[in-house]
Structures are given as structure tokens and as C-alpha cells.
Design a protein around this motif. Structure first.
Motif, PDB file in Angstrom:
ATOM      1  N   GLY A 140      -1.407  11.363   3.474  1.00 38.59           N
ATOM      2  CA  GLY A 140      -2.831  11.619   3.637  1.00 38.59           C
ATOM      3  C   GLY A 140      -3.616  10.416   4.096  1.00 38.59           C
ATOM      4  O   GLY A 140      -3.048   9.425   4.572  1.00 38.59           O
ATOM      5  N   VAL A 141      -4.923  10.539   3.958  1.00 40.38           N
ATOM      6  CA  VAL A 141      -5.825   9.469   4.406  1.00 40.38           C
ATOM      7  C   VAL A 141      -6.835   9.149   3.312  1.00 40.38           C
ATOM      8  O   VAL A 141      -7.194   9.998   2.505  1.00 40.38           O
ATOM      9  CB  VAL A 141      -6.595   9.862   5.685  1.00 40.38           C
ATOM     10  N   ILE A 142      -7.247   7.883   3.325  1.00 35.94           N
ATOM     11  CA  ILE A 142      -8.342   7.447   2.459  1.00 35.94           C
ATOM     12  C   ILE A 142      -9.357   6.804   3.396  1.00 35.94           C
ATOM     13  O   ILE A 142      -9.005   5.937   4.202  1.00 35.94           O
ATOM     14  CB  ILE A 142      -7.836   6.426   1.426  1.00 35.94           C
ATOM     15  N   ILE A 143     -10.603   7.267   3.320  1.00 38.32           N
ATOM     16  CA  ILE A 143     -11.644   6.691   4.178  1.00 38.32           C
ATOM     17  C   ILE A 143     -12.506   5.761   3.322  1.00 38.32           C
ATOM     18  O   ILE A 143     -13.113   6.195   2.336  1.00 38.32           O
ATOM     19  CB  ILE A 143     -12.527   7.789   4.816  1.00 38.32           C
ATOM     20  N   LEU A 144     -12.533   4.484   3.696  1.00 32.71           N
ATOM     21  CA  LEU A 144     -13.318   3.499   2.956  1.00 32.71           C
ATOM     22  C   LEU A 144     -14.790   3.644   3.324  1.00 32.71           C
ATOM     23  O   LEU A 144     -15.127   4.231   4.354  1.00 32.71           O
ATOM     24  CB  LEU A 144     -12.805   2.083   3.248  1.00 32.71           C
ATOM     25  N   THR A 145     -15.666   3.089   2.495  1.00 33.55           N
ATOM     26  CA  THR A 145     -17.105   3.321   2.704  1.00 33.55           C
ATOM     27  C   THR A 145     -17.603   2.796   4.050  1.00 33.55           C
ATOM     28  O   THR A 145     -18.589   3.286   4.581  1.00 33.55           O
ATOM     29  CB  THR A 145     -17.946   2.709   1.571  1.00 33.55           C
ATOM     30  N   GLU A 146     -16.907   1.810   4.628  1.00 36.98           N
ATOM     31  CA  GLU A 146     -17.320   1.301   5.949  1.00 36.98           C
ATOM     32  C   GLU A 146     -16.714   2.125   7.083  1.00 36.98           C
ATOM     33  O   GLU A 146     -16.878   1.789   8.253  1.00 36.98           O
ATOM     34  CB  GLU A 146     -16.914  -0.169   6.105  1.00 36.98           C
ATOM     35  N   GLN A 148     -13.445   2.735   7.590  1.00 33.40           N
ATOM     36  CA  GLN A 148     -12.058   2.405   7.916  1.00 33.40           C
ATOM     37  C   GLN A 148     -11.114   3.435   7.317  1.00 33.40           C
ATOM     38  O   GLN A 148     -11.250   3.817   6.154  1.00 33.40           O
ATOM     39  CB  GLN A 148     -11.743   1.015   7.360  1.00 33.40           C
ATOM     40  N   LYS A 149     -10.150   3.903   8.154  1.00 36.01           N
ATOM     41  CA  LYS A 149      -9.221   4.943   7.684  1.00 36.01           C
ATOM     42  C   LYS A 149      -7.879   4.323   7.296  1.00 36.01           C
ATOM     43  O   LYS A 149      -7.263   3.609   8.074  1.00 36.01           O
ATOM     44  CB  LYS A 149      -9.005   5.966   8.802  1.00 36.01           C
ATOM     45  N   VAL A 150      -7.457   4.589   6.054  1.00 35.45           N
ATOM     46  CA  VAL A 150      -6.148   4.122   5.602  1.00 35.45           C
ATOM     47  C   VAL A 150      -5.214   5.331   5.542  1.00 35.45           C
ATOM     48  O   VAL A 150      -5.478   6.284   4.816  1.00 35.45           O
ATOM     49  CB  VAL A 150      -6.255   3.483   4.195  1.00 35.45           C
ATOM     50  N   SER A 151      -4.148   5.300   6.355  1.00 31.99           N
ATOM     51  CA  SER A 151      -3.195   6.414   6.343  1.00 31.99           C
ATOM     52  C   SER A 151      -2.043   6.085   5.410  1.00 31.99           C
ATOM     53  O   SER A 151      -1.561   4.955   5.384  1.00 31.99           O
ATOM     54  CB  SER A 151      -2.653   6.662   7.751  1.00 31.99           C
ATOM     55  N   ILE A 152      -1.614   7.082   4.650  1.00 35.91           N
ATOM     56  CA  ILE A 152      -0.554   6.851   3.662  1.00 35.91           C
ATOM     57  C   ILE A 152       0.561   7.872   3.830  1.00 35.91           C
ATOM     58  O   ILE A 152       0.311   9.070   3.963  1.00 35.91           O
ATOM     59  CB  ILE A 152      -1.144   6.955   2.230  1.00 35.91           C
ATOM     60  N   VAL A 153       1.801   7.369   3.874  1.00 32.17           N
ATOM     61  CA  VAL A 153       2.982   8.240   3.756  1.00 32.17           C
ATOM     62  C   VAL A 153       3.958   7.499   2.852  1.00 32.17           C
ATOM     63  O   VAL A 153       4.485   6.464   3.224  1.00 32.17           O
ATOM     64  CB  VAL A 153       3.654   8.511   5.120  1.00 32.17           C
TER      65      VAL A 153
END
Ligand code: MN
Ligand code: MN
Length: 458
Positions: A140-146, A148-153
Motif C-alpha cells: 500500500g501507500v502512506i501519504i505524508l502531510t507534505e 510525499q507518497k511512501v509505497s510499501i510492499v
């Protein structure tokens, strides 16, 4: 039971080298695309390579031109301009790329007795007991408040750890065994085991604190960032052939990525169609097609409006409505395959048998066809004619016995515009289970069938 009328897809196939190659691609598609975002990313990558230009970058929509639309990174449409103007209608095959799974809650992380867990909320129709005591991965993804998208597998690479949801040992399962299957495992009981090493943690919850340290170090995220995340728990591991004869495919999410893949292979093979040709990949089908990425949203209509404006040089609402109403659609979705282990829920005379080719379903729905589009026989006759001409082995089926339950597809949300829609896919065994089973023969027929429908010239 089998009459002489029954045709087996296997007998008519003669799988080509290209189709063999497609099976390898399909296994990779299932293995790498386990969320709607990942599936769309793969489809978009293939589409780009095949010459589909983003809608933002095109200046017109002339015959043979290929255009793609992305919808929030989770859905999309591919189109090839026909020889006829778009206002005369179009052909479309529409599948969905979301699948049943466990989503991570917005405040998921907790520690209890030295074990850390993530709380989940299941998505779509699952049998909860199937999700315990098996290897799971986190995508999935985590979107930071600024922004920025962090993708995780995590859980797919051989070096990765996997996750799991624990089940009760049989020695102490007397009360659990006495419960109904649907109640033995509860939704709130589906908590993902995340870790248990306290040594680098601080405070009262040292395991949780240690897990947060890892999240910070590896992904740059904090506990609050789960609030703007879309993390999905899916079965870990690769899709692969099943059966000694490699005649079946086992993999997660084949409902409905098997149809999505076949739709892609069909449009990939088309150069210049008579009518404008589209394939659509929807999200949120498994929870009712809501949200701005589900089929109830207006992105197909808006896309057609954009293309007609490109084609005619001016926005013309009436032409958009005409194009939509004159369209012909296959709602590309799977149905339950006839399972000899569970014959009591099937009507043998109206079931989808594995190996007997593509399946058309005049209607879906439940409790007296509720929630169904119910295709017009005039259109079914047209599809039959197209399939027969192209030597497609096909069968007709409904999901199961009338009073046993049922299910819907996106067909009804396309029918709203007046277009002709018919449900058309393949039968699947263990549908909605962590590992679903499809037939190689049926998939090859489906690729040919969707192509025949999209490429057909009058
Ligand atoms: Mn489906
Ligand atoms: Mn489904």
C-alpha cells in the motif's frame, strides 16, 4: 450429464506461442499486482509501451489513436479511436481490479502482552476463517502531510518477513468448533501479528515503540501517518500453475484480474477498430462500486466527453449522451465455477463449468434478480453471433441456486447510460478465497473472445 452439445475449450484451443507467453505475463500480473494501485501501475506501464498516450498530452482523437486515462491511480480507461466517429457509439470491455482483502485501520497499532498487532477492517466478501494461519503480505501507500507518497510492499521478496493472523490450537478449540463458521472468527479478531522484540523500545509499550522505530527508520513514517494511509493485507507469495498437468492457475485476486488481464490482451492486439474501442479497469466493485474510483463515479462519461471534444473541436453534450447510449459493453467479471465438492448450491443445468470456455450471464443479482442489469436478448444474440463466428467456446450460466444467495457486477452502472451490457467472464473455483483457481483453457478463450467483440466489424 454431459451432452454431445457440450464443447470443451480444451479440444478447440491449439494454444499459440503468443498465448503461452501471455500465461507467463498473467502469472506475473497476479504476483506483482495485488492492490488496485499496483494492478493499474502494471496496466499503465504496458499501455504506455503499446502507444497509449495520456489524455493530458493529446491534441486530437483521430482513427487509430490510442489514449489512456488514469483515475486517482486506482482505476483507468484505455481507448483506440475507431474509423467511425465516437458519437456513433463505442465498444467497451469493463473489468475491476480491486479484490477482497483486509485493510489496515486508521489507528491500527497496539501492543498486548509483549506482542504488537495491526487492527484490520475487511474489504469485500470474505470468509474470515480463511485468513488465519497463512503467510500474509502488506501492500500500500502512506501519504505524508507534505504530500510525499511512501509505497510499501513487505512479504513478497524471499528476504522479506511475512505477517500472519493467529488461530486457536485445536486442543483448546472446543467452544470455537461449536460456533457457526461465520462466527468462529470475528472481524475484530483479524489482527495482524507485527512483532515482539522489545530490546530497542522505550516506555511502557516497548514492543510497539520498537516497531515505531523500525517504521521511522525504514519508511520515514510516524504513528499518526497511518491516518492518511491505504495499507492492504493480502496473501503472500506468487501465483503459479496448479495441477499436475498445469491446466489451472492458482493466485490471489483472480476475481477480477483474470478479466482485466484478458481485456488488456484484447485491446493490445487491436490496431484499427471500426468503432472506438475501450477497456476499463474499475475500483471498489467488491464493496458496491461507490467512491470516485468506483463504477458509480462518472469518469467514463467524462472521458467520452473529453474524447468527443477532441474529435469535434467543441463540447457537445448531446453527442456525449448519444455515444454513451449507443455503446455496447461486456461487463467483464468472473462467476462461481461448478465445484463437484459443493453441488448442493449449484443448478447443474445453469452453471459455469471449468474448461467449457467463456461464460455469459444474462443476469446476476440475488433474491429474484435484484441488483442485476438483465441483458436484452437482442444484444445477447449479437454477442453469440460474434463469438460463434470467431470460434469462441462459450457457455451460459448464473451464479448458483436461486435461493442460495447471489451477487452483482458493474453491469448495472453502465446500463444507466442506455448502453447494451452483458456480463461475460470465466468461472472460478474458491472465488474470494486467498487463493482462487482459474482454467488456462477458459482464460485463453476469454482473451480471444474479448478481442473478437472489440475488433468485430459489421
Ligand atoms: Mn468480480
Ligand atoms: Mn468479487
Amino acid at each position: 450429464m454431459r451432452s454431445k452439445m457440450v464443447k470443451l475449450a480444451w479440444d478447440e484451443l491449439k494454444i499459440s506461442e503468443k498465448e503461452r507467453q501471455a500465461m507467463t505475463e498473467y502469472l506475473a500480473f497476479l504476483s506483482e499486482g495485488k492492490t488496485e494501485r499496483e494492478s493499474w501501475q502494471i496496466l499503465e506501464r504496458w499501455a504506455k509501451k503499446s502507444g497509449f498516450t495520456s489524455l493530458d498530452e493529446v491534441k486530437d482523437f483521430k482513427s487509430g489513436q490510442k489514449v489512456r486515462l488514469e483515475v486517482q491511480g486506482k482505476a483507468g480507461i484505455l481507448a483506440i479511436a475507431g474509423l467511425r466517429p465516437l458519437s456513433e457509439g463505442f465498444r467497451i470491455v469493463a473489468a475491476h481490479i480491486d479484490a477482497p482483502r483486509l485493510d489496515i485501520k486508521q489507528r491500527p497499532l497496539y501492543e498486548e502482552e509483549g506482542l504488537a498487532f495491526l487492527k484490520t477492517h475487511y474489504y469485500g466478501g470474505i470468509k474470515k476463517y480463511q485468513w488465519t494461519a497463512l503467510p500474509l503480505a502488506l501492500h500500500g501507500v502512506i501519504i505524508l502531510t507534505e504530500g510525499q507518497k511512501v509505497s510499501i510492499v513487505v512479504g513478497e521478496d524471499e528476504e522479506d518477513p511475512i505477517f500472519t493472523i493467529t488461530d486457536l490450537l485445536p486442543h483448546l478449540a472446543k467452544d470455537q468448533n461449536d460456533k457457526k463458521l461465520s462466527e468462529a472468527i470475528t472481524g475484530e479478531g483479524l489482527n495482524l501479528l507485527l512483532g515482539h522484540d522489545p530490546s530497542t523500545g522505550e516506555g511502557e509499550e516497548r514492543v510497539k515503540s520498537a516497531i515505531l522505530n523500525i517504521l521511522k527508520e525504514k519508511y520515514g513514517i510516524q504513528e499518526d501517518d497511518f491516518v492518511s494511509a491505504e495499507l492492504e493485507v493480502v496473501p503472500a507469495g506468487k501465483a503459479r500453475y496448479a495441477g499436475l498437468d498445469r491446466s489451472l492457475i492458482a493466485g490471489y485476486g483472480q476475481d477480477d484480474r483474470v478479466c482485466a488481464f484478458a481485456a488488456w490482451k484484447a485491446i493490445e492486439a487491436i490496431e484499427q477498430p471500426e468503432w472506438t474501442t475501450m477497456v476499463l479497469f474499475a475500483d471498489k466493485e467488491e464493496i458496491g462500486s461507490d467512491s470516485n474510483t468506483g463504477m458509480k463515479a462518472r469518469y467514463l462519461e467524462n472521458f467520452v466527453a473529453e474524447l468527443i471534444t477532441l474529435q469535434t473541436g467543441t463540447y457537445n453534450g448531446l453527442m456525449v449522451r448519444r455515444a454513451m447510449a449507443r455503446a455496447k459493453a461486456l461487463s467483464a467479471d468472473v462467476t462461481g465455477g461448478y465445484d463437484p465438492n459443493y453441488t448442493e448450491v449449484m443448478d447443474k443445468r445453469n452453471s459455469a463449468f471449468l474448461g467449457r470456455g467463456m461464460v455469459i450471464s444474462k443476469y446476476t443479482g440475488s433474491r429474484g434478480k435484484s441488483g442485476s442489469s438483465d441483458a436484452n436478448p437482442e444484444f445477447i444474440a449479437e454477442v453469440r453471433r460474434i463469438f460463434d463466428k470467431a470460434k469462441i467456446v462459450w457457455q451460459t450460466a448464473e451464479l448458483g441456486k436461486v435461493d442460495q444467495g447471489g451477487g452483482g457486477t458493474i453491469a448495472q452502472y453502465m446500463a444507466i447510460y442506455g448502453m447494451e451490457v452483458l456480463d461475460c467472464g470465466v468461472g472460478i473455483l474458491s472465488m474470494h478465497a486467498p487463493w482462487e483457481i482459474s482454467s488456462v483453457a477458459d482464460l485463453v478463450m476469454m482473451m480471444r473472445g474479448y478481442y473478437a467483440f472489440l475488433a468485430y466489424r459489421n
